[in-house]
Design a protein around this motif. Structure first.
Motif, short mmCIF file in Angstrom:
data_model
loop_
_atom_site.label_atom_id
_atom_site.label_comp_id
_atom_site.label_asym_id
_atom_site.label_seq_id
_atom_site.Cartn_x
_atom_site.Cartn_y
_atom_site.Cartn_z
N ASP A 173 21.99 48.05 -18.84
CA ASP A 173 22.25 47.21 -20.02
C ASP A 173 23.43 46.27 -19.78
OD1 ASP A 173 20.20 48.49 -21.33
OD2 ASP A 173 21.50 49.88 -22.41
N ILE A 174 24.40 46.71 -19.00
CA ILE A 174 25.57 45.87 -18.69
C ILE A 174 25.17 44.72 -17.77
CG2 ILE A 174 27.76 45.84 -17.43
CD1 ILE A 174 28.25 48.65 -18.39
N GLY A 175 24.17 44.95 -16.94
CA GLY A 175 23.75 43.89 -16.04
C GLY A 175 23.52 44.32 -14.61
N TYR A 176 23.71 45.62 -14.31
CA TYR A 176 23.45 46.13 -12.96
C TYR A 176 22.02 46.67 -12.93
CZ TYR A 176 28.58 46.16 -12.70
OH TYR A 176 29.90 45.81 -12.72
N SER A 177 21.13 45.96 -12.27
CA SER A 177 19.73 46.39 -12.24
C SER A 177 19.57 47.70 -11.48
CB SER A 177 18.86 45.31 -11.60
OG SER A 177 19.29 45.07 -10.27
N GLU A 178 18.48 48.40 -11.76
CA GLU A 178 18.24 49.68 -11.08
C GLU A 178 17.84 49.44 -9.63
OE1 GLU A 178 15.80 52.47 -13.09
OE2 GLU A 178 16.71 52.12 -15.05
N CYS A 179 18.24 50.36 -8.77
CA CYS A 179 17.95 50.25 -7.35
C CYS A 179 16.44 50.33 -7.11
CB CYS A 179 18.66 51.37 -6.59
SG CYS A 179 18.24 51.45 -4.84
N PRO A 180 15.85 49.36 -6.41
CA PRO A 180 14.41 49.41 -6.16
C PRO A 180 13.99 50.61 -5.31
CG PRO A 180 15.45 47.65 -4.89
CD PRO A 180 16.48 48.15 -5.84
N LYS A 200 29.51 45.14 -21.66
CA LYS A 200 28.79 43.97 -21.13
C LYS A 200 29.67 42.72 -21.24
CE LYS A 200 24.44 41.44 -21.45
NZ LYS A 200 23.14 41.32 -22.14
N ASP A 201 30.35 42.55 -22.38
CA ASP A 201 31.24 41.41 -22.55
C ASP A 201 32.38 41.46 -21.54
OD1 ASP A 201 29.70 40.52 -24.65
OD2 ASP A 201 30.98 41.38 -26.21
N LEU A 202 32.91 42.63 -21.30
CA LEU A 202 34.02 42.77 -20.36
C LEU A 202 33.55 42.51 -18.93
CD1 LEU A 202 35.68 45.92 -21.95
CD2 LEU A 202 36.60 43.60 -21.92
N ARG A 203 32.30 42.89 -18.61
CA ARG A 203 31.75 42.58 -17.28
C ARG A 203 31.64 41.07 -17.10
NH1 ARG A 203 30.59 40.87 -13.24
NH2 ARG A 203 29.39 41.71 -11.52
N GLU A 204 31.32 40.34 -18.17
CA GLU A 204 31.25 38.89 -18.09
C GLU A 204 32.64 38.30 -17.83
OE1 GLU A 204 28.61 37.12 -17.88
OE2 GLU A 204 27.32 38.85 -18.14
N LYS A 205 33.65 38.90 -18.43
CA LYS A 205 35.02 38.43 -18.18
C LYS A 205 35.36 38.58 -16.70
CE LYS A 205 37.54 39.02 -22.53
NZ LYS A 205 38.76 39.65 -23.11
N MET A 206 34.93 39.67 -16.09
CA MET A 206 35.20 39.86 -14.68
C MET A 206 34.52 38.78 -13.85
SD MET A 206 34.74 43.20 -12.22
CE MET A 206 32.97 43.05 -12.02
N THR A 207 33.32 38.40 -14.27
CA THR A 207 32.61 37.31 -13.58
C THR A 207 33.44 36.04 -13.61
OG1 THR A 207 30.45 38.26 -14.14
CG2 THR A 207 30.51 35.91 -13.57
N ASP A 208 34.04 35.74 -14.77
CA ASP A 208 34.89 34.55 -14.88
C ASP A 208 36.07 34.65 -13.94
OD1 ASP A 208 33.20 33.66 -16.87
OD2 ASP A 208 34.47 34.36 -18.52
N PHE A 209 36.67 35.83 -13.85
CA PHE A 209 37.82 36.02 -12.96
C PHE A 209 37.42 35.79 -11.51
CE2 PHE A 209 39.39 39.17 -9.90
CZ PHE A 209 40.65 38.65 -9.69
N ILE A 210 36.27 36.34 -11.09
CA ILE A 210 35.83 36.20 -9.70
C ILE A 210 35.63 34.72 -9.35
CG2 ILE A 210 33.98 36.70 -8.05
CD1 ILE A 210 33.52 39.33 -9.63
N GLN A 211 34.95 34.01 -10.25
CA GLN A 211 34.69 32.59 -9.98
C GLN A 211 35.99 31.81 -9.86
OE1 GLN A 211 31.56 32.22 -13.27
NE2 GLN A 211 30.80 30.79 -11.74
N LEU A 212 36.91 32.04 -10.79
CA LEU A 212 38.18 31.31 -10.76
C LEU A 212 38.97 31.67 -9.51
CD1 LEU A 212 40.21 29.46 -12.17
CD2 LEU A 212 41.13 31.47 -13.33
N ALA A 213 38.99 32.95 -9.16
CA ALA A 213 39.76 33.39 -7.99
C ALA A 213 39.23 32.75 -6.71
CB ALA A 213 39.71 34.91 -7.88
N ILE A 214 37.91 32.67 -6.59
CA ILE A 214 37.32 32.05 -5.40
C ILE A 214 37.61 30.55 -5.37
CG2 ILE A 214 35.15 31.47 -4.24
CD1 ILE A 214 34.10 34.21 -5.08
N GLU A 215 37.49 29.90 -6.52
CA GLU A 215 37.79 28.46 -6.60
C GLU A 215 39.23 28.17 -6.19
OE1 GLU A 215 36.97 27.18 -10.54
OE2 GLU A 215 34.81 27.57 -10.41
N LYS A 216 40.14 29.07 -6.57
CA LYS A 216 41.57 28.85 -6.31
C LYS A 216 42.01 29.45 -4.99
CE LYS A 216 41.91 26.63 -10.11
NZ LYS A 216 41.98 25.15 -10.06
N LYS A 217 41.03 29.88 -4.18
CA LYS A 217 41.30 30.36 -2.82
C LYS A 217 42.18 31.61 -2.78
CE LYS A 217 40.57 25.92 -0.55
NZ LYS A 217 39.93 25.26 -1.68
#
Length: 639
Positions: A418-425, A312-329
């Motif tokens: 638990d990591i943050g990917y909700s179950e498919c409805p 879960k912590d590592l998935r959050e790190k990926m979120t940080d990377f995605i945001q930074l990458a998009i901000e920096k084009k």
């Protein structure tokens, strides 16, 4: 006369990274200067607080344990075996060793002189990148500026499997509000200001002229040792070992500057010279922190994670990377590809942890991601979509095998949740008996879908044609694709069904190009960017790609790019569609991070004027795509 010993040593080095990236002639020169050390079992090579050696080391035989002691308890961080490197601190830091290296068994290590090796880094960015990532992966987290005291990086000293290309795009998070002090300020005053402001350094200015920089190292080496009193002027302990870099410096460029000049920090200015104002300071710890968030290292950490909480912590790190990458084009196609690999690594590790609970699988299997995960378009924490295929077994084993894989899938699904990917409805998950079955049953399933499309109460099976292997046997995935490609492209009725489903989605724009917003319910007055725009692109790309027998990538952007090459007549439309699709993903992702949701519905009135125009521009190509679909497929089957 040839130095045969040096050549033998160079041959050994050449078998391992990063030495494999260095020309053999240069390796021979390095090998001629290395030191050979034999260590008895439990003999220490270096320990915490030892002064730095003029070497870094590679294990020639045996094994070396890396550990720290906290609260009188020794904690093993890593084990270095033949071909692995250790002791890189002298390359990148001035303070003493922060861990202990002790022989686990009788071992031989080669000490490689840093002064001999450093010049090679200036002409080989891959070697430099490997060494810095190795150092980042074994550095204690509490030595990083932004991590806090949260344990240790759980990683090896091996380099990441991923490409280093990203680091030329990847920007740095660094101190953009440097602490400025006066030359007359005492060391005590400066030290107190650094502590109060959580700074690693202080920049000394006099009449806007730079006189030097005081660092934590200066305080510890010149004040804590008693060489100078706390009442001394800070200028007396200031370092002038720094380099100027411009504000848009990338991670790779910053790494190279620090190595090239053997400088502990970089000063940032608008043009990269001291003629313009200092706007930031880049410390070594900023580079290490950036490396810790590098996707290549994230994947390595994911592979070694021992719990769902770590994942879960590592998935959050990926979120940080995605945001930074998009901000920096960073190109979004690049971000999608890398994020897709990290997502797949997370899924695979969840399966690994589930296998630890239930024991080895009773037969070969393939766990396949579908939907946005399978297409590598999942930039937000959206829901899970996956299914499982296990090989055919003898009739007397069928029940036990099916029950094992259902249990495994249920545990994996829970871990992903638990990591943050909700179950498919819609329950499109392998923990559903419908989507966890044998290879023969799946062959029958695909045959049923394609031979009897549009049956009453049958949902659109489209996402099951976007699958990609997350874990298990690649041959099972390949065989499944072979079957799909043998029955779908020639089945005009099924293709017409998929095409009809793609273009019958509710339109995104109404009269006068106004957004069609939801008229009632929970999402009243919001725009359904997922169903009205993104999925229309997805489904059109899918059906045309299937009809053209395109396989190897289910990514929507890639499908349009391949179609542009296959169909010159419509190349311009497909090219525009590929970029428009990425724009929709970018808008949705940005809105998702702002709202903390999956941003399937967005408030168009809250978008900036330019973003509203971009959104409309990204929707407009759908009209031409729909005309192509109507001309290609016999939609009268389902009219």
């Amino acid at each position: 006369m040839k130095n045969t010993l040096a050549e033998r040593l160079a041959t050994f080095l050449a078998a391992y990274q990063p030495f494999s990236e260095i020309p053999f002639e240069e390796l021979v020169s390095v090998a001629a200067t290395l030191q050979i050390r034999t260590l008895e079992k439990n003999q220490i090579l270096f320990k915490v607080d030892d002064p730095l050696h003029p070497f870094f080391y590679i294990v020639a035989s045996g094994a070396i344990n890396l550990s720290v002691v906290a609260d009188a308890e020794e904690t093993l961080l890593n084990r270095c075996e033949t071909g692995e490197i250790l002791g890189l601190r002298p390359f990148f830091a001035k303070n003493n060793y922060m861990m202990t290296a002790k022989a686990r068994e009788e071992s031989i290590v080669y000490g490689i002189p840093i002064d001999t090796f450093r010049p090679l880094l200036l002409t080989n960015s891959q070697v430099l990148d490997f060494l810095l990532q190795s150092f980042a992966s074994t550095a204690p987290r509490n030595s990083l500026s932004t991590m806090g005291k949260s344990g240790l990086v759980n990683d090896t000293v091996r380099g990441p499997e991923g490409s280093t290309e990203l680091q030329y795009f990847q920007s740095l998070s660094y101190d953009k509000k440097p602490l400025f002090v006066k030359a007359s300020d005492t060391v005590q005053v400066v030290a107190q200001q650094m502590t109060d402001n959580l700074k690693q350094s202080a920049v000394i200015l006099h009449n806007n002229m730079l006189l030097g920089v005081v660092t934590e190292h200066d305080l510890s080496s010149k004040i804590a040792t008693g060489r100078l009193p706390l009442t001394a002027a800070c200028q007396l302990i200031a370092s002038k070992n720094y380099v100027f870099v411009p504000e848009n410096t990338s991670l790779a460029e910053a790494q190279l500057s620090i190595i090239r000049h053997n400088a502990p920090l970089l000063l940032v200015s608008a043009d990269g010279t001291e003629t313009t104002a200092i706007t930031g300071v880049i410390h070594l710890s900023d580079l290490i922190s950036a490396q810790a968030n590098n996707p290549g290292l994230l994947i390595k950490e994911i592979k070694k994670a021992l719990s769902v909480s770590e994942l879960k912590d590592l998935r959050e790190k990926m979120t940080d990377f995605i945001q930074l990458a998009i901000e920096k084009k960073v190109p979004l196609s690049h971000v999608c590809a890398i994020t897709g690999e990290v997502n797949m690594a997370l899924i695979k590790r969840c399966i690994d942890l589930a296998v630890l609970d239930y024991g080895s699988p009773p037969c070969r299997f393939a766990f396949l991601s579908t939907g946005s995960q399978g297409r590598k378009e999942q930039l937000l924490k959206t829901d899970q979509d996956h299914f499982l295929v296990y090989e055919d077994v003898a009739i007397d084993r069928v029940t036990a095998v099916r029950e094992y894989f259902l249990r495994l899938s249920k545990r994996t699904t829970q871990f992903l949740s638990d990591i943050g990917y909700s179950e498919c409805p819609n329950k499109h998950m392998a923990n559903n008996l419908n989507w966890c079955k044998s290879f023969s049953d799946w062959i029958q399933q695909y045959s049923d879908w394609t031979s009897k499309p549009g049956l009453k109460n049958q949902e659109n099976p489209g996402i099951f044609f976007d699958f990609e292997l997350a874990a298990g046997e690649a041959k099972i995935e390949e065989s499944l694709w072979e079957h799909v490609m043998s029955v779908v492209p020639k089945n005009k009725k099924f293709l017409a069904y998929l095409a009809n489903e793609a273009i019958k989605r509710p339109p995104a724009l109404g009269f006068f190009s106004k957004f069609n917003l939801e008229e009632d319910g929970e999402y009243k007055d919001l725009f359904d960017i997922k169903n009205r725009a993104i999925l229309t692109y997805v489904e059109i790309a899918r059906v045309i790609a299937l009809s053209r027998e395109i396989k190897g990538s289910t990514n929507t952007y890639s499908r349009f790019k391949q179609l542009a090459m296959l169909e010159p007549k419509h190349a311009d439309v497909y090219q525009v569609a590929s970029e428009a699709f990425l724009m929709l993903l970018k808008i949705r992702t940005n809105e998702g991070y702002k709202s903390g949701s999956d941003a399937a519905y967005i408030a168009t009135d809250e978008l900036s004027k330019s973003d509203r125009e971009r959104l409309k521009s990204a929707i407009l190509p759908l009209k031409e795509l729909e005309e192509i679909v109507k001309s290609k497929f016999q939609l009268t089957f389902f009219s």
